[in-house]
Design a protein around this motif. Structure first.
Motif, PDB file in Angstrom:
ATOM      1  N   ASN A  55       0.960   7.047   7.696  1.00 17.45           N
ATOM      2  CA  ASN A  55       1.517   6.638   8.982  1.00 17.45           C
ATOM      3  C   ASN A  55       2.181   7.800   9.730  1.00 17.45           C
ATOM      4  O   ASN A  55       3.010   7.582  10.610  1.00 17.45           O
ATOM      5  CB  ASN A  55       2.528   5.497   8.777  1.00 17.45           C
ATOM      6  CG  ASN A  55       3.720   5.935   7.951  1.00 17.45           C
ATOM      7  OD1 ASN A  55       3.741   7.031   7.410  1.00 17.45           O
ATOM      8  ND2 ASN A  55       4.716   5.053   7.846  1.00 17.45           N
ATOM      9  N   ARG A 112      -5.065  12.974   9.678  1.00 18.27           N
ATOM     10  CA  ARG A 112      -5.348  12.018  10.748  1.00 18.27           C
ATOM     11  C   ARG A 112      -6.368  10.983  10.286  1.00 18.27           C
ATOM     12  O   ARG A 112      -6.296   9.804  10.657  1.00 18.27           O
ATOM     13  CB  ARG A 112      -5.868  12.764  11.976  1.00 18.27           C
ATOM     14  CG  ARG A 112      -4.779  13.476  12.778  1.00 18.27           C
ATOM     15  CD  ARG A 112      -5.380  14.298  13.902  1.00 18.27           C
ATOM     16  NE  ARG A 112      -6.226  13.480  14.771  1.00 18.27           N
ATOM     17  CZ  ARG A 112      -5.777  12.749  15.798  1.00 18.27           C
ATOM     18  NH1 ARG A 112      -4.477  12.734  16.071  1.00 18.27           N
ATOM     19  NH2 ARG A 112      -6.601  12.040  16.546  1.00 18.27           N
ATOM     20  N   GLY A 113      -7.326  11.446   9.435  1.00 17.34           N
ATOM     21  CA  GLY A 113      -8.302  10.496   8.890  1.00 17.34           C
ATOM     22  C   GLY A 113      -7.637   9.429   8.027  1.00 17.34           C
ATOM     23  O   GLY A 113      -8.010   8.251   8.081  1.00 17.34           O
ATOM     24  N   ARG A 114      -6.641   9.843   7.255  1.00 18.76           N
ATOM     25  CA  ARG A 114      -5.914   8.875   6.429  1.00 18.76           C
ATOM     26  C   ARG A 114      -5.154   7.877   7.296  1.00 18.76           C
ATOM     27  O   ARG A 114      -5.056   6.696   6.965  1.00 18.76           O
ATOM     28  CB  ARG A 114      -4.928   9.612   5.518  1.00 18.76           C
ATOM     29  CG  ARG A 114      -5.579  10.284   4.317  1.00 18.76           C
ATOM     30  CD  ARG A 114      -4.537  10.850   3.379  1.00 18.76           C
ATOM     31  NE  ARG A 114      -5.145  11.406   2.182  1.00 18.76           N
ATOM     32  CZ  ARG A 114      -4.465  11.952   1.184  1.00 18.76           C
ATOM     33  NH1 ARG A 114      -3.131  12.032   1.273  1.00 18.76           N
ATOM     34  NH2 ARG A 114      -5.082  12.411   0.128  1.00 18.76           N
ATOM     35  N   THR A 168       0.847  -1.201   0.000  1.00 13.53           N
ATOM     36  CA  THR A 168       0.000   0.000   0.000  1.00 13.53           C
ATOM     37  C   THR A 168       0.883   1.252   0.000  1.00 13.53           C
ATOM     38  O   THR A 168       1.804   1.375   0.796  1.00 13.53           O
ATOM     39  CB  THR A 168      -0.905   0.034   1.236  1.00 13.53           C
ATOM     40  OG1 THR A 168      -1.710  -1.145   1.243  1.00 13.53           O
ATOM     41  CG2 THR A 168      -1.807   1.265   1.219  1.00 13.53           C
ATOM     42  N   LYS A 227       0.890  10.130  11.823  1.00 12.44           N
ATOM     43  CA  LYS A 227      -0.123  10.680  12.723  1.00 12.44           C
ATOM     44  C   LYS A 227       0.404  11.862  13.529  1.00 12.44           C
ATOM     45  O   LYS A 227      -0.266  12.871  13.697  1.00 12.44           O
ATOM     46  CB  LYS A 227      -0.609   9.580  13.673  1.00 12.44           C
ATOM     47  CG  LYS A 227      -1.670  10.050  14.656  1.00 12.44           C
ATOM     48  CD  LYS A 227      -2.121   8.905  15.554  1.00 12.44           C
ATOM     49  CE  LYS A 227      -3.169   9.383  16.548  1.00 12.44           C
ATOM     50  NZ  LYS A 227      -3.610   8.286  17.442  1.00 12.44           N
ATOM     51  N   LYS A 237      -6.004   6.817  10.248  1.00 10.88           N
ATOM     52  CA  LYS A 237      -6.981   5.863  10.794  1.00 10.88           C
ATOM     53  C   LYS A 237      -7.372   4.821   9.746  1.00 10.88           C
ATOM     54  O   LYS A 237      -7.658   3.660  10.087  1.00 10.88           O
ATOM     55  CB  LYS A 237      -8.217   6.597  11.281  1.00 10.88           C
ATOM     56  CG  LYS A 237      -7.981   7.418  12.541  1.00 10.88           C
ATOM     57  CD  LYS A 237      -9.276   8.076  12.999  1.00 10.88           C
ATOM     58  CE  LYS A 237      -9.055   8.873  14.275  1.00 10.88           C
ATOM     59  NZ  LYS A 237     -10.318   9.524  14.752  1.00 10.88           N
ATOM     60  N   ARG A 238      -7.394   5.221   8.466  1.00 10.82           N
ATOM     61  CA  ARG A 238      -7.774   4.281   7.409  1.00 10.82           C
ATOM     62  C   ARG A 238      -6.585   3.476   6.897  1.00 10.82           C
ATOM     63  O   ARG A 238      -6.706   2.683   5.971  1.00 10.82           O
ATOM     64  CB  ARG A 238      -8.406   5.047   6.243  1.00 10.82           C
ATOM     65  CG  ARG A 238      -9.724   5.726   6.592  1.00 10.82           C
ATOM     66  CD  ARG A 238     -10.431   6.234   5.343  1.00 10.82           C
ATOM     67  NE  ARG A 238      -9.643   7.221   4.611  1.00 10.82           N
ATOM     68  CZ  ARG A 238      -9.692   8.536   4.842  1.00 10.82           C
ATOM     69  NH1 ARG A 238     -10.505   8.999   5.802  1.00 10.82           N
ATOM     70  NH2 ARG A 238      -8.952   9.361   4.147  1.00 10.82           N
ATOM     71  N   GLY A 239      -5.430   3.701   7.496  1.00 12.05           N
ATOM     72  CA  GLY A 239      -4.240   2.962   7.085  1.00 12.05           C
ATOM     73  C   GLY A 239      -3.608   3.487   5.828  1.00 12.05           C
ATOM     74  O   GLY A 239      -2.754   2.822   5.246  1.00 12.05           O
ATOM     75  N   GLU A 240      -3.997   4.681   5.386  1.00 15.74           N
ATOM     76  CA  GLU A 240      -3.462   5.236   4.149  1.00 15.74           C
ATOM     77  C   GLU A 240      -2.236   6.109   4.411  1.00 15.74           C
ATOM     78  O   GLU A 240      -1.584   6.578   3.472  1.00 15.74           O
ATOM     79  CB  GLU A 240      -4.535   6.073   3.448  1.00 15.74           C
ATOM     80  CG  GLU A 240      -5.771   5.256   3.062  1.00 15.74           C
ATOM     81  CD  GLU A 240      -6.890   6.130   2.516  1.00 15.74           C
ATOM     82  OE1 GLU A 240      -6.693   7.377   2.509  1.00 15.74           O
ATOM     83  OE2 GLU A 240      -7.921   5.597   2.108  1.00 15.74           O
ATOM     84  N   SER A 259      -7.653  16.014   8.081  1.00 17.12           N
ATOM     85  CA  SER A 259      -7.774  15.061   6.969  1.00 17.12           C
ATOM     86  C   SER A 259      -6.635  14.047   7.005  1.00 17.12           C
ATOM     87  O   SER A 259      -6.827  12.851   6.726  1.00 17.12           O
ATOM     88  CB  SER A 259      -7.758  15.811   5.627  1.00 17.12           C
ATOM     89  OG  SER A 259      -8.862  16.690   5.527  1.00 17.12           O
TER      90      SER A 259
END
Length: 248
Positions: free
Chosen positions: A63, A54-56, A9, A65, A58-61, A52
Protein backbone atom coordinates in the motif's frame (compact mmCIF):
# COMPACT_ATOMS: atom_id res chain seq x y z
CA UNK A 1 -23.36 -23.39 10.79
CA UNK A 2 -19.59 -22.93 10.42
CA UNK A 3 -17.77 -19.62 10.07
CA UNK A 4 -14.55 -19.14 8.01
CA UNK A 5 -12.01 -16.78 9.56
CA UNK A 6 -10.20 -14.60 6.97
CA UNK A 7 -6.50 -14.11 7.66
CA UNK A 8 -5.32 -10.49 7.13
CA UNK A 9 -3.09 -10.04 4.07
CA UNK A 10 0.53 -9.22 4.94
CA UNK A 11 1.56 -6.14 3.03
CA UNK A 12 4.99 -6.31 1.48
CA UNK A 13 6.24 -2.72 1.22
CA UNK A 14 9.93 -3.57 1.20
CA UNK A 15 10.51 -3.06 -2.54
CA UNK A 16 9.10 0.45 -2.51
CA UNK A 17 11.08 1.40 0.58
CA UNK A 18 14.30 -0.02 -0.86
CA UNK A 19 13.65 1.81 -4.14
CA UNK A 20 13.23 5.11 -2.28
CA UNK A 21 16.44 4.67 -0.25
CA UNK A 22 18.55 3.62 -3.25
CA UNK A 23 16.99 6.35 -5.40
CA UNK A 24 17.91 9.03 -2.88
CA UNK A 25 21.50 7.79 -2.56
CA UNK A 26 21.80 7.39 -6.34
CA UNK A 27 20.47 10.88 -7.04
CA UNK A 28 22.85 12.42 -4.49
CA UNK A 29 25.77 10.46 -5.97
CA UNK A 30 24.80 11.70 -9.42
CA UNK A 31 25.39 15.29 -8.30
CA UNK A 32 29.12 14.41 -8.11
CA UNK A 33 30.30 13.72 -11.68
CA UNK A 34 33.13 11.45 -10.50
CA UNK A 35 30.56 9.09 -8.90
CA UNK A 36 28.60 8.64 -12.13
CA UNK A 37 29.19 4.88 -11.98
CA UNK A 38 27.64 4.58 -8.50
CA UNK A 39 24.68 6.74 -9.49
CA UNK A 40 24.12 4.55 -12.55
CA UNK A 41 24.12 1.30 -10.59
CA UNK A 42 21.92 2.54 -7.74
CA UNK A 43 19.60 4.37 -10.14
CA UNK A 44 19.00 1.26 -12.22
CA UNK A 45 18.29 -0.88 -9.16
CA UNK A 46 15.99 1.79 -7.67
CA UNK A 47 14.04 2.07 -10.92
CA UNK A 48 13.54 -1.70 -11.11
CA UNK A 49 12.54 -2.00 -7.45
CA UNK A 50 10.22 1.01 -7.68
CA UNK A 51 8.37 -0.41 -10.68
CA UNK A 52 8.15 -3.79 -8.97
CA UNK A 53 6.79 -2.09 -5.86
CA UNK A 54 4.08 -0.36 -7.90
CA UNK A 55 3.18 -3.78 -9.32
CA UNK A 56 2.65 -5.10 -5.81
CA UNK A 57 0.41 -2.13 -5.01
CA UNK A 58 -1.76 -2.89 -8.04
CA UNK A 59 -2.08 -6.52 -6.89
CA UNK A 60 -3.03 -5.44 -3.39
CA UNK A 61 0.17 -6.82 -1.89
CA UNK A 62 1.44 -3.40 -0.81
CA UNK A 63 0.00 0.00 0.00
CA UNK A 64 3.01 2.32 -0.38
CA UNK A 65 2.38 3.44 -3.94
CA UNK A 66 3.73 6.92 -3.31
CA UNK A 67 6.97 5.60 -1.84
CA UNK A 68 7.49 3.12 -4.72
CA UNK A 69 6.70 5.78 -7.31
CA UNK A 70 9.08 8.27 -5.72
CA UNK A 71 11.80 5.60 -5.61
CA UNK A 72 11.34 4.82 -9.30
CA UNK A 73 11.43 8.51 -10.24
CA UNK A 74 14.57 9.10 -8.19
CA UNK A 75 16.13 6.04 -9.84
CA UNK A 76 15.42 7.54 -13.25
CA UNK A 77 16.88 10.88 -12.11
CA UNK A 78 20.00 9.06 -10.87
CA UNK A 79 20.40 7.36 -14.27
CA UNK A 80 20.15 10.70 -16.07
CA UNK A 81 22.65 12.29 -13.71
CA UNK A 82 24.92 9.28 -14.24
CA UNK A 83 25.01 9.87 -17.99
CA UNK A 84 25.67 13.59 -17.51
CA UNK A 85 28.40 12.85 -14.96
CA UNK A 86 30.05 10.33 -17.29
CA UNK A 87 30.16 12.89 -20.10
CA UNK A 88 31.61 15.55 -17.78
CA UNK A 89 34.20 13.15 -16.32
CA UNK A 90 35.39 11.74 -19.65
CA UNK A 91 35.57 15.22 -21.16
CA UNK A 92 37.61 16.49 -18.20
CA UNK A 93 39.96 13.50 -18.42
CA UNK A 94 40.43 14.02 -22.16
CA UNK A 95 41.17 17.72 -21.64
CA UNK A 96 43.66 16.88 -18.87
CA UNK A 97 45.43 14.36 -21.11
CA UNK A 98 45.63 16.96 -23.89
CA UNK A 99 47.10 19.50 -21.47
CA UNK A 100 49.69 17.00 -20.24
CA UNK A 101 50.63 16.08 -23.81
CA UNK A 102 50.93 19.77 -24.69
CA UNK A 103 53.08 20.44 -21.62
CA UNK A 104 55.36 17.51 -22.46
CA UNK A 105 55.64 18.64 -26.06
CA UNK A 106 56.42 22.22 -25.05
CA UNK A 107 58.99 21.10 -22.49
CA UNK A 108 60.76 18.72 -24.84
CA UNK A 109 63.73 20.08 -26.79
CA UNK A 110 62.71 21.04 -30.29
CA UNK A 111 64.32 18.95 -32.99
CA UNK A 112 65.99 20.83 -35.80
CA UNK A 113 64.11 20.93 -39.07
CA UNK A 114 64.74 22.48 -42.46
CA UNK A 115 67.91 21.22 -44.02
CA UNK A 116 68.90 19.23 -40.93
CA UNK A 117 66.25 16.52 -40.71
CA UNK A 118 68.31 14.64 -38.16
CA UNK A 119 71.40 14.41 -40.41
CA UNK A 120 74.70 16.24 -40.48
CA UNK A 121 74.78 19.45 -42.47
CA UNK A 122 77.37 20.77 -44.87
CA UNK A 123 79.08 24.12 -44.58
CA UNK A 124 76.73 26.98 -45.38
CA UNK A 125 73.57 24.98 -44.64
CA UNK A 126 71.10 25.96 -41.94
CA UNK A 127 69.31 24.20 -39.13
CA UNK A 128 65.80 25.65 -38.76
CA UNK A 129 63.70 25.37 -35.60
CA UNK A 130 60.13 25.84 -36.77
CA UNK A 131 58.54 26.38 -33.34
CA UNK A 132 60.22 29.72 -32.70
CA UNK A 133 61.60 30.58 -36.14
CA UNK A 134 65.23 30.20 -35.12
CA UNK A 135 67.81 29.51 -37.84
CA UNK A 136 71.42 28.50 -37.23
CA UNK A 137 73.98 28.54 -40.04
CA UNK A 138 77.60 27.36 -39.91
CA UNK A 139 80.03 28.32 -42.65
CA UNK A 140 82.63 26.14 -44.32
CA UNK A 141 85.94 26.12 -42.39
CA UNK A 142 88.88 28.30 -43.30
CA UNK A 143 92.45 28.28 -42.00
CA UNK A 144 93.06 30.35 -38.90
CA UNK A 145 96.37 31.63 -37.53
CA UNK A 146 96.31 31.82 -33.73
CA UNK A 147 98.28 34.56 -32.00
CA UNK A 148 101.29 33.69 -29.88
CA UNK A 149 99.18 34.18 -26.77
CA UNK A 150 96.28 31.98 -27.97
CA UNK A 151 94.87 29.36 -25.60
CA UNK A 152 93.67 26.00 -26.89
CA UNK A 153 96.16 25.66 -29.74
CA UNK A 154 98.77 22.91 -29.72
CA UNK A 155 101.97 23.30 -31.68
CA UNK A 156 101.98 21.00 -34.70
CA UNK A 157 98.19 21.09 -35.06
CA UNK A 158 96.25 23.18 -37.53
CA UNK A 159 93.64 25.78 -36.63
CA UNK A 160 90.38 26.40 -38.47
CA UNK A 161 87.67 29.01 -38.05
CA UNK A 162 83.95 28.78 -38.76
CA UNK A 163 81.35 31.52 -38.73
CA UNK A 164 78.12 30.77 -36.85
CA UNK A 165 75.08 32.93 -37.61
CA UNK A 166 71.90 32.79 -35.53
CA UNK A 167 68.85 34.49 -37.00
CA UNK A 168 65.71 35.06 -34.95
CA UNK A 169 62.71 34.74 -37.26
CA UNK A 170 60.23 34.41 -34.41
CA UNK A 171 58.12 36.90 -32.49
CA UNK A 172 60.00 36.76 -29.18
CA UNK A 173 63.54 37.71 -28.30
CA UNK A 174 66.00 34.83 -28.11
CA UNK A 175 68.46 34.52 -25.22
CA UNK A 176 71.78 33.62 -26.87
CA UNK A 177 73.83 33.29 -23.68
CA UNK A 178 73.35 29.49 -23.55
CA UNK A 179 74.44 28.86 -27.14
CA UNK A 180 77.44 26.51 -27.28
CA UNK A 181 79.66 25.32 -30.12
CA UNK A 182 81.88 22.23 -29.89
CA UNK A 183 83.93 20.33 -32.44
CA UNK A 184 85.57 16.99 -33.16
CA UNK A 185 88.21 16.34 -35.80
CA UNK A 186 89.50 13.49 -37.93
CA UNK A 187 88.23 9.96 -38.49
CA UNK A 188 88.63 9.13 -34.80
CA UNK A 189 86.53 12.12 -33.75
CA UNK A 190 89.03 13.49 -31.27
CA UNK A 191 87.99 16.62 -29.40
CA UNK A 192 88.98 19.77 -31.26
CA UNK A 193 89.84 22.34 -28.63
CA UNK A 194 88.29 25.77 -28.99
CA UNK A 195 90.88 28.48 -29.44
CA UNK A 196 90.74 31.67 -27.41
CA UNK A 197 92.66 34.81 -28.27
CA UNK A 198 91.92 38.47 -28.98
CA UNK A 199 90.05 37.61 -32.20
CA UNK A 200 87.98 34.53 -31.38
CA UNK A 201 86.47 32.75 -28.39
CA UNK A 202 84.02 35.33 -27.07
CA UNK A 203 80.93 33.30 -27.97
CA UNK A 204 77.33 34.54 -28.09
CA UNK A 205 75.91 36.83 -25.44
CA UNK A 206 72.82 38.91 -24.78
CA UNK A 207 69.51 38.56 -26.63
CA UNK A 208 68.66 38.48 -30.32
CA UNK A 209 65.52 40.48 -31.05
CA UNK A 210 62.88 39.31 -33.57
CA UNK A 211 64.02 39.86 -37.14
CA UNK A 212 67.65 40.28 -36.07
CA UNK A 213 70.73 38.06 -36.28
CA UNK A 214 73.99 37.59 -34.42
CA UNK A 215 77.31 36.38 -35.84
CA UNK A 216 80.25 34.83 -33.97
CA UNK A 217 83.50 33.35 -35.27
CA UNK A 218 84.78 30.21 -33.53
CA UNK A 219 88.23 28.70 -34.02
CA UNK A 220 89.16 25.07 -33.33
CA UNK A 221 92.43 23.19 -33.03
CA UNK A 222 92.66 19.98 -35.11
CA UNK A 223 95.32 17.34 -35.77
CA UNK A 224 97.42 18.15 -38.85
CA UNK A 225 96.22 15.05 -40.70
CA UNK A 226 92.49 15.59 -39.98
CA UNK A 227 90.32 15.60 -43.11
CA UNK A 228 87.07 16.71 -41.53
CA UNK A 229 85.74 18.82 -38.70
CA UNK A 230 82.39 18.07 -37.05
CA UNK A 231 80.91 21.17 -35.46
CA UNK A 232 77.94 20.85 -33.09
CA UNK A 233 75.92 23.92 -32.17
CA UNK A 234 73.37 23.81 -29.35
CA UNK A 235 71.04 26.86 -29.26
CA UNK A 236 70.07 26.12 -25.65
CA UNK A 237 68.15 23.77 -23.36
CA UNK A 238 64.90 24.02 -25.34
CA UNK A 239 66.48 23.11 -28.67
CA UNK A 240 68.18 19.99 -29.91
CA UNK A 241 71.75 20.43 -31.06
CA UNK A 242 72.57 20.19 -34.78
CA UNK A 243 75.80 19.03 -36.41
CA UNK A 244 77.77 20.17 -39.42
CA UNK A 245 80.26 17.79 -41.09
CA UNK A 246 82.84 20.06 -42.65
CA UNK A 247 85.58 19.03 -45.06
CA UNK A 248 89.06 20.39 -44.31
Amino acid sequence: MSHTTLQPTTLRNGLGTAALILGVIGAISGLIPLFFWLAGILGLIALILGLSGRGRVKRGEANNKGVATTGAVLGLVALILSVVGAVITFTAVADAVDEVDKAIKDAAPEKPGGAAKGKSLAGGESSVYDKDGLKVTVSAPTAYKPSEFAAGHTEGNKAYQVTVVIENGGKKKFDATLVTADARAGKDGVAAEQIFDEKVGTGFNGSIMPGKKSTVVFAFDAPADAKNLTVEVSPGLEHEAAQWDLKL
